[in-house]
Design a protein around this motif. Structure first.
Motif, short mmCIF file in Angstrom:
data_model
loop_
_atom_site.label_atom_id
_atom_site.label_comp_id
_atom_site.label_asym_id
_atom_site.label_seq_id
_atom_site.Cartn_x
_atom_site.Cartn_y
_atom_site.Cartn_z
N SER A 177 -15.35 -0.72 -44.22
CA SER A 177 -16.24 -1.30 -43.21
C SER A 177 -16.91 -0.20 -42.40
O SER A 177 -18.12 -0.24 -42.14
N LEU A 178 -16.12 0.80 -42.00
CA LEU A 178 -16.69 1.92 -41.25
C LEU A 178 -17.57 2.78 -42.15
O LEU A 178 -18.61 3.29 -41.71
N TYR A 179 -17.18 2.92 -43.40
CA TYR A 179 -17.99 3.70 -44.34
C TYR A 179 -19.39 3.11 -44.47
O TYR A 179 -20.41 3.82 -44.35
N PHE A 180 -19.46 1.80 -44.71
CA PHE A 180 -20.76 1.17 -44.87
C PHE A 180 -21.53 1.10 -43.55
O PHE A 180 -22.76 1.21 -43.54
N ALA A 181 -20.82 0.92 -42.44
CA ALA A 181 -21.50 0.88 -41.15
C ALA A 181 -22.11 2.24 -40.80
O ALA A 181 -23.28 2.32 -40.40
N MET A 182 -21.34 3.30 -40.98
CA MET A 182 -21.80 4.63 -40.58
C MET A 182 -22.86 5.17 -41.53
O MET A 182 -23.91 5.65 -41.11
N THR A 183 -22.58 5.09 -42.84
CA THR A 183 -23.58 5.59 -43.79
C THR A 183 -24.79 4.66 -43.84
O THR A 183 -25.91 5.11 -44.12
N GLY A 184 -24.58 3.35 -43.59
CA GLY A 184 -25.70 2.42 -43.57
C GLY A 184 -26.65 2.69 -42.42
O GLY A 184 -27.88 2.68 -42.60
N MET A 185 -26.10 2.94 -41.21
CA MET A 185 -26.95 3.27 -40.08
C MET A 185 -27.66 4.60 -40.31
O MET A 185 -28.82 4.77 -39.92
N HIS A 186 -26.96 5.53 -40.93
CA HIS A 186 -27.60 6.81 -41.25
C HIS A 186 -28.74 6.60 -42.24
O HIS A 186 -29.83 7.17 -42.08
N ALA A 187 -28.50 5.77 -43.26
CA ALA A 187 -29.55 5.49 -44.24
C ALA A 187 -30.74 4.79 -43.60
O ALA A 187 -31.90 5.06 -43.95
N LEU A 188 -30.48 3.89 -42.63
CA LEU A 188 -31.57 3.22 -41.93
C LEU A 188 -32.43 4.24 -41.17
O LEU A 188 -33.67 4.15 -41.19
N HIS A 189 -31.78 5.20 -40.53
CA HIS A 189 -32.53 6.26 -39.85
C HIS A 189 -33.34 7.09 -40.86
O HIS A 189 -34.45 7.54 -40.56
N MET A 190 -32.78 7.28 -42.05
CA MET A 190 -33.51 7.99 -43.10
C MET A 190 -34.76 7.21 -43.52
O MET A 190 -35.84 7.79 -43.69
N ILE A 191 -34.61 5.91 -43.70
CA ILE A 191 -35.75 5.08 -44.11
C ILE A 191 -36.85 5.13 -43.06
O ILE A 191 -38.04 5.27 -43.38
N ILE A 192 -36.46 5.02 -41.79
CA ILE A 192 -37.44 5.11 -40.71
C ILE A 192 -38.11 6.48 -40.73
O ILE A 192 -39.34 6.60 -40.58
#
Length: 245
Positions: A177-192
């Motif tokens: 859960s933390l893996y997907f939350a942390m890397t997911g938020m990082h990936a969202l910042h990458m997309i932006i």
């Protein structure tokens, strides 16, 4: 107002060229630069606070369920995580070169470095998407698609105690859960960031950032370096738990 009054109170901006990128509510380019830079640092401060909360939650749960975090971490590919780390470090270098090119008013170099940064970002997201797909196929996504059977056998914390091993294996959902939350938020910042990069490239082709106005490129560079810094913490915390054992 007569001519004598005008002579007594001359326009302070008379005889000075007004750059097209200087907004009307700033008195000078220097003032605009300082205000914009200050605003960017404030924004990054809020980002540090946001990710700081995620890191704090990670450290608490890692302390509580360390064997589960070890088991979960060993399901990740260090090779893919390492490649992505090198890619992001390289993209920070290319972004720095883009800022340098803008400051030196080199249009073609600026476009080249910005495009290279964008491509590296896309490669990073492609590798991360491949990792996510693999976790889905392996039933490591928390929720209905999660399976604990893979972790009972790889958990070395409770040999000969299957009940405790099963309980701790179920706690691996916290890790993922933390893996997907942390890397997911990082990936969202990458997309932006990639979307903004595309806009910068389009504007750079018309010479927007090589006429003395480098604020936008410099501040975006700070944002991109922030993304790189966050990943350089995520990689060892998520991928390298007890890899020496």
């Amino acid at each position: 107002m007569d001519s004598h009054a005008i002579a007594a109170h001359p326009d302070p901006h008379a005889g000075h060229e007004h750059p097209p990128y200087l907004l009307h509510h700033f008195e000078s380019v220097e003032q605009q630069h300082e205000a914009v830079s200050f605003g960017m640092w404030l924004f990054l401060l809020t980002e540090f606070m946001f990710f700081g909360g995620l890191f704090a939650a990670y450290l608490v749960y890692r302390n509580w369920y360390y064997p589960a975090f070890v088991a979960g971490s060993h399901q990740l590919s260090v090779v893919l995580g390492g490649i992505n780390t090198v890619i992001l470090i390289g993209s920070s270098f290319t972004m720095s070169m883009a800022v340098y090119a803008a400051q030196k008013r080199r249009k073609s170099a600026l476009i080249t470095w910005l495009t290279t940064t964008l491509l590296l970002g896309v490669v990073f997201l492609g590798i991360k998407a491949s990792e996510y797909h693999e976790k889905w196929e392996q039933h490591h996504v928390p929720g209905l698609n999660f399976s604990v059977s893979d972790f009972v056998h790889v958990n070395p914390a409770f040999p000969g105690q299957p009940a405790l091993a099963l309980d701790m294996a179920e706690k691996t959902q916290v890790y993922f859960s933390l893996y997907f939350a942390m890397t997911g938020m990082h990936a969202l910042h990458m997309i932006i960031g990639i979307a903004i990069l595309a806009g910068l490239i389009i504007r750079a082709r018309s010479g927007a950032y090589t006429s003395g106005h480098t604020n936008t490129v410099e501040n975006f560079g700070l944002y991109w370096h922030f993304i790189d810094i966050v990943w350089n913490f995520l990689f060892p915390l998520l991928y390298l738990i007890s890899r020496h054992q």
